[in-house]
Design an enzyme around this catalytic site. Structure first.
Site, PDB file in Angstrom:
ATOM      1  N   PHE A  36     -11.443  45.827 -78.710  1.00  0.00           N
ATOM      2  CA  PHE A  36     -11.245  44.536 -79.383  1.00  0.00           C
ATOM      3  C   PHE A  36     -10.425  43.575 -78.535  1.00  0.00           C
ATOM      4  CE2 PHE A  36      -6.845  44.133 -80.673  1.00  0.00           C
ATOM      5  CZ  PHE A  36      -6.381  45.424 -80.515  1.00  0.00           C
ATOM      6  N   GLN A 106      -7.176  57.596 -80.609  1.00  0.00           N
ATOM      7  CA  GLN A 106      -6.560  56.273 -80.757  1.00  0.00           C
ATOM      8  C   GLN A 106      -7.574  55.302 -81.351  1.00  0.00           C
ATOM      9  OE1 GLN A 106      -5.208  56.257 -76.424  1.00  0.00           O
ATOM     10  NE2 GLN A 106      -3.409  55.448 -77.438  1.00  0.00           N
ATOM     11  N   ILE A 108     -10.389  53.814 -84.146  1.00  0.00           N
ATOM     12  CA  ILE A 108     -10.322  53.619 -85.598  1.00  0.00           C
ATOM     13  C   ILE A 108     -11.717  53.567 -86.216  1.00  0.00           C
ATOM     14  CG2 ILE A 108      -8.086  52.448 -85.565  1.00  0.00           C
ATOM     15  CD1 ILE A 108      -9.574  49.778 -85.649  1.00  0.00           C
ATOM     16  N   HIS A 124      -4.155  55.755 -85.042  1.00  0.00           N
ATOM     17  CA  HIS A 124      -4.120  54.342 -85.433  1.00  0.00           C
ATOM     18  C   HIS A 124      -4.886  54.063 -86.718  1.00  0.00           C
ATOM     19  CE1 HIS A 124      -3.202  53.388 -80.932  1.00  0.00           C
ATOM     20  NE2 HIS A 124      -2.126  53.749 -81.599  1.00  0.00           N
ATOM     21  N   CYS A 132      -5.451  49.519-101.884  1.00  0.00           N
ATOM     22  CA  CYS A 132      -4.739  48.465-102.601  1.00  0.00           C
ATOM     23  C   CYS A 132      -3.249  48.637-102.352  1.00  0.00           C
ATOM     24  CB  CYS A 132      -5.045  48.546-104.095  1.00  0.00           C
ATOM     25  SG  CYS A 132      -3.970  47.477-105.066  1.00  0.00           S
ATOM     26  N   CYS A 153      -8.042  43.963-104.951  1.00  0.00           N
ATOM     27  CA  CYS A 153      -8.361  45.191-105.680  1.00  0.00           C
ATOM     28  C   CYS A 153      -9.145  44.879-106.955  1.00  0.00           C
ATOM     29  CB  CYS A 153      -7.054  45.905-106.020  1.00  0.00           C
ATOM     30  SG  CYS A 153      -7.271  47.407-106.975  1.00  0.00           S
ATOM     31  N   SER A 195      -6.470  54.881 -70.435  1.00  0.00           N
ATOM     32  CA  SER A 195      -5.709  54.621 -69.217  1.00  0.00           C
ATOM     33  C   SER A 195      -4.278  55.111 -69.383  1.00  0.00           C
ATOM     34  CB  SER A 195      -5.719  53.121 -68.916  1.00  0.00           C
ATOM     35  OG  SER A 195      -5.326  52.412 -70.075  1.00  0.00           O
TER      36      SER A 195
HETATM   37 ZN    ZN Z   1      -4.947  47.860-107.134  1.00  0.00          ZN
END
Ligand code: ZN
Length: 247
Positions: A36, A106, A108, A124, A132, A153, A195
């Site tokens: 990213f 590492q 996600i 991570h 929530c 939520c 790295s």
């Molecule tokens: Zn909630």
């Protein structure tokens, strides 16, 4: 040269019984998920400034500009169609042979679980889970993708937060402790696609007391000189070739 290294890697895999794999962004890029950090930032009207990718996934930005945070998050961090590659698959095979104890990642993206790995320590967090902030109700990535602006939520209206460690946030100590224990107990540690400059990667390596440290990365890392074997190549290719004839 390359085939000699693959053969050496296969020999170490044969000899080892408590393998731990520690992986970085390079594992995911081979599944088409870009780092990213390669994304260009965006202009935040609320902050009246350009925001770097690192700032975009910071706790501050999540708090101050949740709509823009989720806009970036949906576009740049969730890859629903990404598929496990040969590295993910090889780790599943090694687990089924009874050789591999854990995958520490590492990343996600949840691709290790999608491939079938059962013990995955996500340093991570994961884009596959959100919760929530008030009632702790759980949501998946489809809920986030289907929502607009900052999601709330369905049960209580509270803010929903990805179960991802943002910049400025600390790691989950339980996950970190478990990773340390796995590494300390391993007889072989394979470090791939990193790295080793992002915290806590480099520090974790110091807990390894086993016999074989293997580094597989496209470019050199600071730990290369400490490793029993260093392979500068594609993780998927290396694993695919090394596992031929191993079972
Ligand atoms: Zn909630």
């Amino acid at each position: 040269m390359k085939s000699e290294k693959i053969t050496a890697f296969r020999t170490l895999l044969k000899e080892s019984e408590r393998i731990v794999f520690f992986g970085g962004a390079g594992v995911s890029t081979e599944s088409g998920i870009p780092d990213f950090r390669s994304a260009t930032g965006l202009y935040s009207e609320k902050l009246s400034q350009h925001v770097s990718p690192e700032q975009l996934v910071s706790h501050t930005f999540f708090e101050r500009c949740p709509e823009e945070f989720f806009d970036f998050y949906r576009k740049r961090l969730i890859y629903m169609d990404a598929k496990p590659n040969d590295c993910h698959k090889a780790l599943v095979a090694l687990e089924r042979m009874g050789k591999l104890r854990a995958v520490i990642t590492q990343n996600i993206d949840g691709l290790h679980q999608k491939a079938g790995s059962s013990r995955v320590l996500e340093l991570h967090g994961s884009v596959r889970r959100s919760y929530c902030m008030d009632c702790r109700a759980l949501y998946d990535e489809k809920f986030i993708l289907a929502s607009e602006g900052a999601p709330h939520c369905r049960a209580c209206g509270g803010r929903v937060k990805p179960d991802v460690v943002l910049y400025e946030e600390s790691l989950d100590m339980e996950v970190l402790d478990a990773a340390v224990r796995e590494i300390a107990d391993a007889d072989m540690l394979i470090v791939g696609g990193t790295s080793l400059v992002v915290y806590p990667a480099a520090g974790l390596l110091h807990y390894f007391r086993g016999k074989h440290l293997v580094l597989i990365n496209k470019t050199a890392t600071q730990a290369d000189k400490e490793a029993a074997l260093v392979i500068h190549d594609s993780l998927g290719e290396v694993f695919r070739e090394a596992l031929v004839g191993l079972a």
